[in-house]
Write an enzyme that holds these catalytic residues in place. Structure first.
Site, PDB file in Angstrom:
ATOM      1  N   CYS A 191       1.016  -1.269  -0.193  1.00 26.39           N
ATOM      2  CA  CYS A 191       0.030   0.051  -0.014  1.00 26.39           C
ATOM      3  C   CYS A 191       0.924   1.275   0.172  1.00 26.39           C
ATOM      4  O   CYS A 191       0.387   2.361  -0.437  1.00 26.39           O
ATOM      5  CB  CYS A 191      -0.984   0.180   1.253  1.00 26.39           C
ATOM      6  N   HIS A 240      -3.375   7.187   2.118  1.00 28.98           N
ATOM      7  CA  HIS A 240      -3.636   5.783   1.602  1.00 28.98           C
ATOM      8  C   HIS A 240      -5.231   5.745   1.885  1.00 28.98           C
ATOM      9  O   HIS A 240      -5.458   5.771   3.405  1.00 28.98           O
ATOM     10  CB  HIS A 240      -2.759   4.697   2.157  1.00 28.98           C
ATOM     11  N   ASN A 256     -10.174  -0.218  -0.242  1.00 26.22           N
ATOM     12  CA  ASN A 256      -8.703  -0.186  -0.238  1.00 26.22           C
ATOM     13  C   ASN A 256      -8.096  -0.708  -1.472  1.00 26.22           C
ATOM     14  O   ASN A 256      -8.265  -1.956  -1.559  1.00 26.22           O
ATOM     15  CB  ASN A 256      -8.074  -1.097   0.920  1.00 26.22           C
TER      16      ASN A 256
END
Length: 329
Positions: free
Chosen positions: A123, A256, A286
């Site tokens: 990520c 993020h 996500n």
């Protein structure tokens, strides 16, 4: 002879989400058929996610990355052949090798022999990739870089684990980074701590024609949350310090997009109201390395992120990795 300073600026952004949108209600119904119980309320309360997008069978990270790249290249007002560096951040590559960046180079029709490679920091991957591209441009090794985050996380989800399968989605985001005589990437700060490799991982690997270990994502959610809220504040302050600035200089925070609670906690610690945070997690879930460039492109195209503004990008990911980049748009 006076040397001329060389910097890098973002001149174009792009993003792409596969058309198949999966709402919480869709996912809850599908999981119920698998014997897994959850609810829209449970997902929203813990994550802020209302929907995510899943790629159709056969659609790869490079396919998603191609669409985002074409948008970014068009926004920069250049031709694909003008690109002389491609970096793709992904944890879900098209194949073991060659790199997804090489496959993307071919799909873009770029035949100028420019270097291409993937970055794997989960990520945090886009922040890592942007920092590397900035360094290569500053060093004179590239003039126009295409930096892409692209993921098909739906392929590595365990749909028997309600704590993880509801979190992730597929998508891609891209930026064109060009050499400039005025600063664009103001500062960056990257970190990793391999002691925490087991709290977020896909522990399988290919050997002898078979997958050894599990090819599905596993996560210790509480451990990840605890680490994330701590390191995001520290890396933000470290990046600002490198630029000689403080929180007051931030026009937009683009974290993020993993969990709304993590983003809210980070904003509070940076003394930023949530109306200065670009939030897309509710619609994208996500998307790992794709989440920051997806949110950046949304901010630009919605008219919120304006030229001349300071934007702080930051993320955390498996590894355990984390980092931030301060950008003047």
């Amino acid at each position: 002879m006076t040397s001329v300073s060389r910097f890098a600026r973002i001149t174009g952004t792009g993003s792409y989400l596969p058309p198949r949108r999966i709402t919480n209600h869709d996912l809850v119904a599908d999981l119920a058929q698998r014997g897994v119980q959850t609810s829209d309320e449970w997902i929203v309360e813990r994550t802020g996610i209302h929907a995510r997008h899943f790629a159709d069978e056969g659609v790869t990270s490079s396919d998603l990355g191609l669409q985002a790249s074409l948008q970014a290249i068009a926004a920069a007002g250049i031709a694909a052949q003008d690109i002389d560096l491609i970096i793709v951040a992904t944890s879900t590559p098209d194949m073991v090798f060659p790199s997804t960046a090489a496959i993307l180079q071919n799909k873009l029709g770029i035949t100028n022999g420019c270097p291409v490679f993937d970055v794997q920091a989960v990520c945090s991957g886009f922040v890592y990739a942007l920092t590397v591209a900035d360094a290569m441009i500053r060093a004179g090794n590239a003039r126009r870089a295409l930096v892409v985050g692209a993921e098909v996380f739906s392929r590595i989800l365990d749909f028997q684990d309600r704590t993880t399968c509801v979190l992730f989605g597929d998508g891609a985001g891209a930026v064109v980074l060009e050499a400039s005589d005025t600063p664009g990437i103001l500062a960056s700060d990257l970190h990793a701590d391999g002691r925490y490799t087991d709290i977020l991982c896909v522990p399988g690997h290919v050997s002898g024609g078979k997958v050894l270990g599990s090819p599905l994502l596993t996560m210790d959610g509480q451990a990840v949350f605890k680490l994330a809220v701590g390191v995001l504040e520290k890396v933000a302050h470290a990046t600002l310090a490198k630029a000689g600035l403080d929180e007051r200089a931030i026009d937009w925070l683009i974290p993020h997009q993993a969990n709304i609670r993590i983003m809210q906690s980070t904003a509070r610690k940076l003394k930023l109201p949530m109306d200065k945070v670009i939030v897309t997690v509710h619609d994208h879930g996500n998307t790992s390395a794709a989440s920051i460039p997806l949110a950046l492109d949304y901010g630009v195209r919605s008219g919120q992120v304006q030229p001349g503004q300071n934007v702080l990008l930051e993320g955390v990911g498996g590894g355990f990795t984390w980092g931030a980049v301060l950008v003047k748009m």
